[in-house]
Design a protein around this motif. Structure first.
Motif, PDB file in Angstrom:
ATOM      1  N   GLN A   1      54.707  30.330  23.144  1.00 27.30           N
ATOM      2  CA  GLN A   1      54.726  29.035  23.837  1.00 27.30           C
ATOM      3  C   GLN A   1      55.782  29.025  24.945  1.00 27.30           C
ATOM      4  O   GLN A   1      56.913  29.461  24.750  1.00 27.30           O
ATOM      5  N   ASP A   2      55.415  28.533  26.115  1.00 31.83           N
ATOM      6  CA  ASP A   2      56.313  28.420  27.277  1.00 31.83           C
ATOM      7  C   ASP A   2      56.843  29.765  27.758  1.00 31.83           C
ATOM      8  O   ASP A   2      57.914  29.839  28.372  1.00 31.83           O
ATOM      9  N   ALA A   3      56.101  30.846  27.485  1.00 36.31           N
ATOM     10  CA  ALA A   3      56.566  32.176  27.888  1.00 36.31           C
ATOM     11  C   ALA A   3      56.191  32.514  29.326  1.00 36.31           C
ATOM     12  O   ALA A   3      56.796  33.410  29.926  1.00 36.31           O
ATOM     13  N   PHE A   4      55.202  31.812  29.902  1.00 39.31           N
ATOM     14  CA  PHE A   4      54.703  32.158  31.230  1.00 39.31           C
ATOM     15  C   PHE A   4      54.940  31.043  32.235  1.00 39.31           C
ATOM     16  O   PHE A   4      55.118  29.876  31.872  1.00 39.31           O
ATOM     17  N   ASP A   5      54.915  31.440  33.509  1.00 37.48           N
ATOM     18  CA  ASP A   5      55.136  30.482  34.579  1.00 37.48           C
ATOM     19  C   ASP A   5      54.473  30.979  35.853  1.00 37.48           C
ATOM     20  O   ASP A   5      54.394  32.192  36.084  1.00 37.48           O
ATOM     21  N   VAL A   6      53.970  30.041  36.647  1.00 39.67           N
ATOM     22  CA  VAL A   6      53.498  30.338  37.992  1.00 39.67           C
ATOM     23  C   VAL A   6      54.524  29.764  38.958  1.00 39.67           C
ATOM     24  O   VAL A   6      54.746  28.543  38.947  1.00 39.67           O
ATOM     25  N   PRO A   7      55.193  30.591  39.763  1.00 44.14           N
ATOM     26  CA  PRO A   7      56.203  30.068  40.689  1.00 44.14           C
ATOM     27  C   PRO A   7      55.616  28.969  41.582  1.00 44.14           C
ATOM     28  O   PRO A   7      54.497  29.091  42.069  1.00 44.14           O
ATOM     29  N   SER A   8      56.377  27.906  41.784  1.00 45.44           N
ATOM     30  CA  SER A   8      55.879  26.766  42.560  1.00 45.44           C
ATOM     31  C   SER A   8      55.452  27.170  43.962  1.00 45.44           C
ATOM     32  O   SER A   8      54.484  26.631  44.509  1.00 45.44           O
ATOM     33  N   ALA A   9      56.153  28.145  44.546  1.00 47.55           N
ATOM     34  CA  ALA A   9      55.828  28.569  45.901  1.00 47.55           C
ATOM     35  C   ALA A   9      54.495  29.317  45.976  1.00 47.55           C
ATOM     36  O   ALA A   9      53.950  29.493  47.070  1.00 47.55           O
ATOM     37  N   ARG A  10      53.977  29.742  44.820  1.00 49.32           N
ATOM     38  CA  ARG A  10      52.753  30.534  44.818  1.00 49.32           C
ATOM     39  C   ARG A  10      51.581  29.822  44.138  1.00 49.32           C
ATOM     40  O   ARG A  10      50.506  30.404  43.992  1.00 49.32           O
ATOM     41  N   ARG A  11      51.782  28.568  43.748  1.00 47.14           N
ATOM     42  CA  ARG A  11      50.717  27.834  43.063  1.00 47.14           C
ATOM     43  C   ARG A  11      49.466  27.722  43.927  1.00 47.14           C
ATOM     44  O   ARG A  11      48.343  27.732  43.407  1.00 47.14           O
ATOM     45  N   ILE A  12      49.649  27.629  45.236  1.00 49.70           N
ATOM     46  CA  ILE A  12      48.502  27.493  46.127  1.00 49.70           C
ATOM     47  C   ILE A  12      47.560  28.696  46.020  1.00 49.70           C
ATOM     48  O   ILE A  12      46.354  28.591  46.252  1.00 49.70           O
ATOM     49  N   GLU A  13      48.106  29.872  45.627  1.00 45.23           N
ATOM     50  CA  GLU A  13      47.290  31.077  45.499  1.00 45.23           C
ATOM     51  C   GLU A  13      46.389  31.031  44.270  1.00 45.23           C
ATOM     52  O   GLU A  13      45.410  31.782  44.186  1.00 45.23           O
ATOM     53  N   ALA A  14      46.716  30.156  43.323  1.00 42.04           N
ATOM     54  CA  ALA A  14      45.897  30.019  42.110  1.00 42.04           C
ATOM     55  C   ALA A  14      44.835  28.937  42.259  1.00 42.04           C
ATOM     56  O   ALA A  14      43.825  28.965  41.541  1.00 42.04           O
ATOM     57  N   GLU A  15      45.041  28.016  43.179  1.00 48.11           N
ATOM     58  CA  GLU A  15      44.152  26.861  43.293  1.00 48.11           C
ATOM     59  C   GLU A  15      42.716  27.274  43.627  1.00 48.11           C
ATOM     60  O   GLU A  15      42.473  27.984  44.602  1.00 48.11           O
ATOM     61  N   GLY A  16      41.792  26.822  42.776  1.00 49.50           N
ATOM     62  CA  GLY A  16      40.384  27.065  43.004  1.00 49.50           C
ATOM     63  C   GLY A  16      39.924  28.493  42.768  1.00 49.50           C
ATOM     64  O   GLY A  16      38.759  28.820  43.024  1.00 49.50           O
ATOM     65  N   ARG A  17      40.796  29.346  42.237  1.00 48.92           N
ATOM     66  CA  ARG A  17      40.448  30.753  42.059  1.00 48.92           C
ATOM     67  C   ARG A  17      39.848  31.005  40.683  1.00 48.92           C
ATOM     68  O   ARG A  17      40.210  30.372  39.703  1.00 48.92           O
ATOM     69  N   LYS A  18      38.933  31.975  40.636  1.00 47.58           N
ATOM     70  CA  LYS A  18      38.359  32.439  39.369  1.00 47.58           C
ATOM     71  C   LYS A  18      39.107  33.707  38.982  1.00 47.58           C
ATOM     72  O   LYS A  18      38.996  34.737  39.656  1.00 47.58           O
ATOM     73  N   ILE A  19      39.859  33.621  37.909  1.00 52.43           N
ATOM     74  CA  ILE A  19      40.827  34.652  37.542  1.00 52.43           C
ATOM     75  C   ILE A  19      40.399  35.344  36.251  1.00 52.43           C
ATOM     76  O   ILE A  19      39.916  34.699  35.320  1.00 52.43           O
ATOM     77  N   VAL A  20      40.598  36.652  36.209  1.00 56.72           N
ATOM     78  CA  VAL A  20      40.385  37.426  34.983  1.00 56.72           C
ATOM     79  C   VAL A  20      41.724  37.992  34.539  1.00 56.72           C
ATOM     80  O   VAL A  20      42.344  38.784  35.270  1.00 56.72           O
ATOM     81  N   LEU A  21      42.198  37.557  33.376  1.00 61.32           N
ATOM     82  CA  LEU A  21      43.412  38.108  32.778  1.00 61.32           C
ATOM     83  C   LEU A  21      43.090  39.461  32.145  1.00 61.32           C
ATOM     84  O   LEU A  21      42.038  39.623  31.527  1.00 61.32           O
ATOM     85  N   VAL A  22      43.991  40.425  32.288  1.00 66.11           N
ATOM     86  CA  VAL A  22      43.770  41.771  31.763  1.00 66.11           C
ATOM     87  C   VAL A  22      44.896  42.138  30.803  1.00 66.11           C
ATOM     88  O   VAL A  22      46.075  41.943  31.108  1.00 66.11           O
ATOM     89  N   ASP A  23      44.523  42.673  29.633  1.00 60.24           N
ATOM     90  CA  ASP A  23      45.511  43.160  28.668  1.00 60.24           C
ATOM     91  C   ASP A  23      44.900  44.314  27.899  1.00 60.24           C
ATOM     92  O   ASP A  23      43.702  44.589  28.013  1.00 60.24           O
TER      93      ASP A  23
END
Length: 261
Positions: A203-225
């Motif tokens: 819990q609360d381990a991840f963050d998207v930097p505020s300056a880069r949030r625009i890069e996530a907006e509206g994007r279709k993302i695939v997490l890889v592990d």
């Protein structure tokens, strides 16, 4: 005017490539990625390990990617959803995996990549992942590997998720972004924890930097592990990306635990 490469030059380049391949085979004979028996070509498994690999194929839960023992009738939407996904829906939209982690050579491959300095395994493993996740990658905008906290990365010097994401990107042409999602809390290893403790631990381990949030907006993302057990890590990462404005978040792993102890 468009200049064409002379035929003799193209043929010469192909001959040099073949000669290089022969030299590589002489220096490093092809061997099975899992058991290291001799095989015909680099980057594969021997017949015995291939037969032992528990690949995950349909029928499986369209949300969690877990295989069904029997073929269940699809619902009204045409998608088969497991009782587990209905009772506790994941944050991510869909998950796909190459093979079961608890059976066959998949565990060996993951451990050798992660702990055994076998970085060359990422290329064939990523190729299998690209095939298993083809429907996720078809209209994806970004691949984001699950990040390590900087303290763990400094000790390990290698993020297996990033190596796999790079290989998936080469196979699918979906770009990789490694700076959009940060791990801001050094969490203890998840091994041995219950499902509830895993979720609390991450819990609360991840963050998207505020300056880069625009890069996530509206994007279709695939997490890889590399491995999915309870899905707690992927859920936590997906939640942060969706809060940052991502349109959809899916998950693609090499192996997943199907039967938790």
């Amino acid at each position: 005017m468009l200049l064409r490469t002379p035929t003799w030059l193209r043929q010469g380049a192909r001959a040099l490539k073949r000669a290089g391949g022969v030299a590589l085979d002489l220096l490093y004979p092809p061997s099975c990625l899992a058991c290291r028996r001799a095989i015909a070509a680099h980057g594969g498994l021997c017949p015995a390990c291939w037969s032992a690999m528990r690949f995950i194929e349909r029928p499986f839960c369209e949300r969690l990617g877990t295989p069904f023992e029997i073929d269940l009738a699809a619902g009204e939407s045409g998608r088969t959803i497991s009782p587990a996904a209905l009772a506790d829906p994941p944050v991510f939209h869909r998950a796909r995996a190459v093979a079961r982690f608890e059976e066959g050579p998949a565990r060996q491959l993951v451990h050798r990549l992660k702990y055994g300095d076998r970085g060359e395994l990422a290329a064939p493993m990523g190729l299998w992942m690209a095939r298993a996740g083809e429907e996720l990658l078809r209209d994806a905008d970004l691949l984001i590997p699950i990040p390590l906290h900087w303290t763990r990365l400094a000790r390990r010097r290698f993020n297996q998720a990033a190596a796999l994401a790079s290989a998936v990107s080469k196979a699918s042409a979906v770009p990789v972004e490694t700076e959009l999602l940060n791990r801001i809390k050094p969490t203890p290893p998840q091994v041995g924890l219950t499902r509830r403790l895993r979720a609390r631990n991450i819990q609360d381990a991840f963050d998207v930097p505020s300056a880069r949030r625009i890069e996530a907006e509206g994007r279709k993302i695939v997490l890889v592990d590399d491995v999915m057990t309870s899905g707690a890590t992927l859920n936590a990462a997906a939640r942060i990306l969706l809060r940052a404005g991502a349109k959809r978040v899916d998950a693609l792993v090499f192996a997943r635990v199907v039967t938790e102890s």
